[in-house]
Design a protein around this motif. Structure first.
Motif, mmCIF file in Angstrom:
data_model
loop_
_atom_site.group_PDB
_atom_site.id
_atom_site.type_symbol
_atom_site.label_atom_id
_atom_site.label_comp_id
_atom_site.label_asym_id
_atom_site.label_seq_id
_atom_site.Cartn_x
_atom_site.Cartn_y
_atom_site.Cartn_z
ATOM 1 N N LEU A 1 0.844 -1.191 0.000
ATOM 2 C CA LEU A 1 0.000 0.000 0.000
ATOM 3 C C LEU A 1 0.882 1.244 0.000
ATOM 4 C CD1 LEU A 1 -2.587 -0.992 2.778
ATOM 5 C CD2 LEU A 1 -2.860 -1.191 0.295
ATOM 6 N N ALA B 1 -2.272 7.595 12.851
ATOM 7 C CA ALA B 1 -3.514 8.372 12.885
ATOM 8 C C ALA B 1 -3.747 9.096 11.568
ATOM 9 C CB ALA B 1 -3.472 9.376 14.037
ATOM 10 N N LEU C 1 0.275 2.037 23.685
ATOM 11 C CA LEU C 1 -0.833 1.301 23.077
ATOM 12 C C LEU C 1 -0.329 0.581 21.832
ATOM 13 C CD1 LEU C 1 -3.621 4.069 23.061
ATOM 14 C CD2 LEU C 1 -3.250 2.288 24.791
ATOM 15 N N GLU D 1 -1.808 -0.984 17.865
ATOM 16 C CA GLU D 1 -2.749 -0.536 16.836
ATOM 17 C C GLU D 1 -4.174 -0.995 17.108
ATOM 18 O OE1 GLU D 1 -1.591 -1.169 12.822
ATOM 19 O OE2 GLU D 1 0.334 -0.141 13.057
ATOM 20 N N ALA D 2 -4.294 -2.032 17.929
ATOM 21 C CA ALA D 2 -5.634 -2.487 18.287
ATOM 22 C C ALA D 2 -6.224 -1.644 19.414
ATOM 23 C CB ALA D 2 -5.596 -3.955 18.690
ATOM 24 N N GLU E 1 -3.524 -1.603 25.739
ATOM 25 C CA GLU E 1 -2.404 -1.076 26.511
ATOM 26 C C GLU E 1 -1.305 -2.118 26.633
ATOM 27 O OE1 GLU E 1 -4.053 0.308 30.191
ATOM 28 O OE2 GLU E 1 -4.828 2.132 29.229
ATOM 29 N N ALA F 1 -5.771 14.439 15.921
ATOM 30 C CA ALA F 1 -4.549 13.797 15.450
ATOM 31 C C ALA F 1 -4.533 13.786 13.925
ATOM 32 C CB ALA F 1 -4.461 12.368 15.983
ATOM 33 N N ALA G 1 -5.046 3.922 27.085
ATOM 34 C CA ALA G 1 -6.307 3.892 26.356
ATOM 35 C C ALA G 1 -7.373 4.648 27.138
ATOM 36 C CB ALA G 1 -6.753 2.448 26.128
ATOM 37 N N PRO H 1 -6.746 7.309 22.374
ATOM 38 C CA PRO H 1 -5.505 7.362 23.142
ATOM 39 C C PRO H 1 -5.457 8.559 24.072
ATOM 40 C CG PRO H 1 -5.059 6.976 20.811
ATOM 41 C CD PRO H 1 -6.521 7.284 20.930
ATOM 42 N N ALA I 1 -9.105 10.960 11.211
ATOM 43 C CA ALA I 1 -7.912 10.274 11.690
ATOM 44 C C ALA I 1 -8.229 8.792 11.828
ATOM 45 C CB ALA I 1 -7.470 10.843 13.041
ATOM 46 N N PHE I 2 -7.231 7.959 11.668
ATOM 47 C CA PHE I 2 -7.393 6.532 11.934
ATOM 48 C C PHE I 2 -7.302 6.300 13.433
ATOM 49 C CE2 PHE I 2 -6.251 6.731 7.557
ATOM 50 C CZ PHE I 2 -7.012 5.735 6.984
ATOM 51 N N HIS I 3 -8.214 5.517 13.951
ATOM 52 C CA HIS I 3 -8.233 5.258 15.391
ATOM 53 C C HIS I 3 -7.698 3.868 15.675
ATOM 54 C CE1 HIS I 3 -10.331 8.940 16.097
ATOM 55 N NE2 HIS I 3 -11.210 8.625 15.161
ATOM 56 N N PRO I 4 -6.936 3.727 16.752
ATOM 57 C CA PRO I 4 -6.493 2.388 17.141
ATOM 58 C C PRO I 4 -7.696 1.460 17.246
ATOM 59 C CG PRO I 4 -5.389 4.040 18.478
ATOM 60 C CD PRO I 4 -6.431 4.759 17.669
ATOM 61 N N GLY I 5 -7.538 0.292 16.734
ATOM 62 C CA GLY I 5 -8.640 -0.657 16.732
ATOM 63 C C GLY I 5 -9.357 -0.688 15.392
ATOM 64 N N GLU I 6 -9.168 0.377 14.642
ATOM 65 C CA GLU I 6 -9.782 0.431 13.321
ATOM 66 C C GLU I 6 -9.066 -0.564 12.413
ATOM 67 O OE1 GLU I 6 -11.072 4.137 10.431
ATOM 68 O OE2 GLU I 6 -10.031 4.501 12.318
ATOM 69 N N ARG J 1 -7.791 -0.095 6.961
ATOM 70 C CA ARG J 1 -6.709 -0.256 6.006
ATOM 71 C C ARG J 1 -5.451 -0.680 6.728
ATOM 72 N NH1 ARG J 1 -6.789 5.415 2.793
ATOM 73 N NH2 ARG J 1 -6.079 6.125 4.823
ATOM 74 N N ARG J 2 -4.490 -1.087 6.109
ATOM 75 C CA ARG J 2 -3.076 -1.372 6.325
ATOM 76 C C ARG J 2 -2.784 -2.868 6.142
ATOM 77 N NH1 ARG J 2 0.926 -1.921 9.567
ATOM 78 N NH2 ARG J 2 0.607 -3.877 8.569
#
Lengths: 373, 373, 373, 373
Positions: A81, C119, C314, C316-317, C320, D221, D270, D275, D364-369, D372-373
């Motif tokens: 990507l 982010a 943290l 990416e999920a 903590e 962010a 968290a 965050p 913004a991309f949030h942790p847990g999202e 993508r990646r």
């Protein structure tokens, strides 16, 4: 557009000379999360590649592109990507034929930019034209491949519509036909005419000009930023920056000078999915902003300046001489310009899309919408 | 060229709408020490001013320019000099005729940018076309007057060479003739033909297109920065940013598509003051760099979109209607475009000069010079 | 300064990640005729190179630079000269140690930009920090080497003046001393203090901050373009764009907040070669324009964020965890920042010189000169 | 940031001198559909206005702003909306007190930019400092008022945290307190100390420096574009472009040089809405991208250069003299800089928001999202 960078947010910086070790570009500002590998770029380069027919230069260049940065993939992400960081692309020069450049090392080839570069810089890489070589356009085509992925709803198609004095009748244009011949010709009946013409030109060691038509379908209304970032103004600059181009027109173009106001008005009706136009003399752009119609343009290319007939010129010492330009050259640069024109269209549109999204959030206001005003 | 600013070092930012209190521009990057008063700018605005003939809009605007910053003079310095700081120019709108805009307040005039602005922004100033009005070009002409003072050795001249189907024979062009008629026509014999044509157009409430030719004499070799700041690419963008322009070509332009390589080569000979060219099919630019020949271009203008014949269109609610555009309009916008085309040429050249001076120190390398290489 | 390009006329576009195949930059706008080979660039890279001491990362990178375009030489021109076209520089990554990135592939290292990149972009190259890695600064140093050749009269020198709580007494600064130790320390007496401090830091798996001082000597009066291209504003942006920098000051900087107007005034006297100043609290810049005095600045660097002590963070999920950052890291990034700060100074000054030459022709007006005013 | 324009997409071009007829700016790239009248701008100008206390200049300027373009309203739209076209703002100069400038017409005021402007341009408007006057900052404040409307979720607040040697204890900062005194002082206990200090300074005809702190709350962010459009790099340039600023720092700033890696790490936990950070030494920016924490900075201002104590200097003829600067001056420019610092913060953030929206679509991309990646 500035020196060797073009674009505002989708920014492409190209580098490299005809006979240096490599050429390439850095594409900056690309959105992240777009799947991108060399396999997405290579087919477009293959379309542009030299050595593919009787009427293009016989220089053999694989033009294999390598992505050096700006993408990422690991075991969790099959494929790669874009990461939002600059994408560096490199194409190595392979077939820089060893030859004797002593003649043009000193002399200015007429019709070429040799003298202009000398006058400006005082030093120039004369091997194969150096920076002025059309080999640089490989970098544009590679960048264009990335641009297309940013605007997947847009289809861009190009064709040669005139070679020398032989112009295709607009009524006979069949875009599908361009894939069936080596000229990107949209009229099967014209192909033998051009073959005969180019054969004659080639045998005479001469060259010929051409006109390229290009269209972008699926461009929504609203792209382009008046007054000095007009979509057609930016496209005009992009097309005029291509080697050997001498003119650009949009929609009816120069023909519109002879129009009456009644002929010129692209009248509108309400369609099921929004406004519909009864004509597209504007070429899909009004006031510098896309209207939702196809964006259409034509670009004129002069004949290749390298010909075998001796021409009068000067050398760097200021002495007069006659010069015939040997080497491997396309008799009609317009043919190989098609993928380049398409690529520049893609880059300008991707940039316009990003800028439009910046200022407005993207999208277009539809008649009947009551949201704002 | 970006949104409402153009130029890289000589930067012009324009603002203002047709029916707002005023319009103007900020000229940034001008060298210091240049004598400049309103009297240096006003004559160029007077050339462009409406209300000066039967075939241009009857709106009466004095277009009196006021310099608000960037110049200084005191008792020790008779007159005023530029200080190197931004020069703010303002022209008040005077004759914003009070009228009923209710019709076009809702409807999109076909051929105009009304719909495109709506689709992009959702809100638009419909009075007189708002920002898309050709009144904005007054700011360009004012900026052009300053640009000319930066490159005093360059002479810029424009002419109308086609109105509707009636084109001037290039062999008959006499630039001095442009001062003798209201059309900037360089061929006295064509004047009555255009008069008759325009009278017919005017009576019919119609309009007509035109082609403007422009030349810059005295541009030395070396201006322009390849590959994406090519002089012709920047000129193309500048000309395409003018209202109603639909095409641009340089030198032989579209005609060069039919040329052979032999015809196209601008051969060179040694002259007493440097290289001389035997032709100028290139239009004074090769590889994006000036060659020392006249820089020549032609710009196509479509007919004025405001006509009295009803045309089919939509309103903002998405409903179909027929619209005839009343108001005061030029039947041929190409005529009043001449000073604007000249001004854009001046601005692009001044910018190219400054950028050339930055990178090279100015000047050009002459054949025979042994300094560097 | 925009995305990955900095500079206006001397423009540097950098690309590359820590663990990609290579990194590099394209330097555009360089004047022609300047002698340039890899040997002119390599020594500056060698100054910055990792693996050269106990207190810098042990990653072994030869950082061998390759010039891919923009220079030319032949038998008639011994050596190589810049041609005015873009100079592409490439440095291959060699020692991308194969290791297990699974921990930081998921987790955000605190103090690093991991979370910020995630982010913004949603995808990131976590190997060695990807684009945020200080390896990118090699490209800056290479560009700086070219910049220095554009302004040969300017001498740029940098030093570390504080590590952790241990600051060099300004009165004891001896610039020549910086060459004698691995810290670019201008005070020989401070060297053992820092050695002891860093040894403690290293053993603790910790890190420490630093302050870098930089000076440019020989900058003539007149460089810098008010109001938003002020020389100190552009330097501030350049320095703040370096990894881990947290503050910038010029001349007396933050100390000047406590000054009185009398202390602050840099009084002037007439010297044999022009104005002389009795102090330089301004740091060589007034109103954004150089005064002819040394341009002086200081840049604060935070401690390396990679430390062995576990820190809360943290992944990416959004879960903590505690993270200790293994790998090869400088305990004090400020040390290796010295050549980078110098390079950025060189790039900004070269750009300012070219812009000054564009607007004014170069040079400065001297008191007593009567030419203009 | 270039000459007199700053910003990339939200672009502000300012113009005007202290004693010219007016000053102003053109704000380009503003989104359409934003309610905007003079009443949205005037309160911010009133905050900055001179003549409002004992310790600021006694020049009386109403600083009444006028919007000349870029907005539209009619009977169907109560109020006015931005149209997406350039917004021209003008403020007339009213109280240009007629006085004798003969002394400084010739002499360079030490500590001012007089000599630098002379050296660069050869001609300068010396009346009230011309372009270098702090009056120009009124245009910045006006632009900042528009910028704030683009990012309504962001709250920006500034304070003076040091005057002369008297610094506010960070632990005692109470932002609400800034509204209660003429110094924007966030510590009520410090107010009398500063009053006494400034009274002494004023009586002595002297001046004093200051430090301004600024914070932006609510910045999500993801804003900022590495590597050369880093949010903190752009803020640094913006702050350094303000008159009399000598240094900028973010978060812990210069203090972080003395930190250990453990102290420096802004650990993360968290929180219910994403965050949370346990500290903000970074000042809300990591790797040039906002983290969602408050963006915090401090700017150092030198003392006003205009003082009554005679200082040694030169005149334009190069002759030595002593000069005491009469006139109406703030003894501490840092105080009136507060609204200017806030405005620059607003402009940079609005620009960063638009650029972020361009490249990523906003958000913004949030942790847990897992998108993508």
């Amino acid at each position: 557009m500035s020196h060797n960078t073009f674009g505002h947010l989708f920014r492409v910086t190209t580098w490299g000379e005809s006979h240096g070790p490599a050429l390439g570009c850095v594409v900056d500002g690309c959105p992240s999360g777009i799947p991108l590998t060399e396999a997405d770029i290579q087919p477009w380069l293959d379309k542009r590649r030299p050595g593919q027919g009787k009427f293009v230069t016989q220089r053999q260049e694989p033009d294999a592109v390598r992505i050096l940065s700006g993408v990422f993939g690991d075991e969790r992400t099959p494929g790669q990507l874009t990461t939002g960081t600059p994408i560096s692309l490199m194409i190595e020069n392979v077939d820089q034929r060893s030859r004797d450049y002593s003649e043009i090392a000193q002399a200015f080839r007429p019709g070429h930019a040799d003298y202009a570069y000398f006058a400006k810089y005082g030093v120039r890489d004369y091997r194969g034209g150096g920076r002025q070589s059309a080999r640089e356009t490989a970098a544009r085509v590679a960048a264009g491949a990335i641009a297309r992925k940013i605007i997947p709803g847009v289809e861009i198609r190009g064709a040669v519509v005139q070679i020398g004095p032989h112009a295709v009748d607009p009524a006979r244009i069949d875009w599908a036909e361009t894939a069936n011949n080596q000229f990107w010709c949209p009229d099967a009946a014209m192909v033998p005419v051009w073959e005969e013409h180019l054969e004659k030109v080639r045998k005479a060691g001469s060259s010929t000009g051409a006109v390229v038509a290009v269209e972008a379908l699926g461009v929504p209304a609203g792209w382009g930023a008046p007054l000095y970032g007009k979509l057609d103004a930016e496209l005009a600059a992009a097309f005029m920056s291509i080697n050997a181009s001498k003119g650009v027109e949009f929609g009816a173009g120069f023909a519109s000078a002879a129009f009456s106001g009644e002929e010129n008005a692209d009248e509108m009706r309400a369609g099921p999915d929004g406004p519909e136009f009864l004509a597209n003399n504007a070429g899909g752009v009004m006031g510098g902003i896309s209207t939702g119609q196809p964006v259409t343009a034509r670009v004129a290319f002069k004949p290749t300046s390298s010909i075998l007939t001796p021409r009068q010129t000067l050398n760097e010492a200021g002495e007069e001489l006659e010069l015939r330009t040997k080497g491997r050259h396309d008799p009609c640069v317009g043919i190989r310009a098609v993928p380049v024109v398409e690529a520049m269209m893609a880059c300008v549109l991707a940039d316009a899309f990003l800028r439009h999204r910046a200022q407005t959030g993207g999208g277009a206001f539809h008649p009947g919408e009551t949201a704002r005003r």
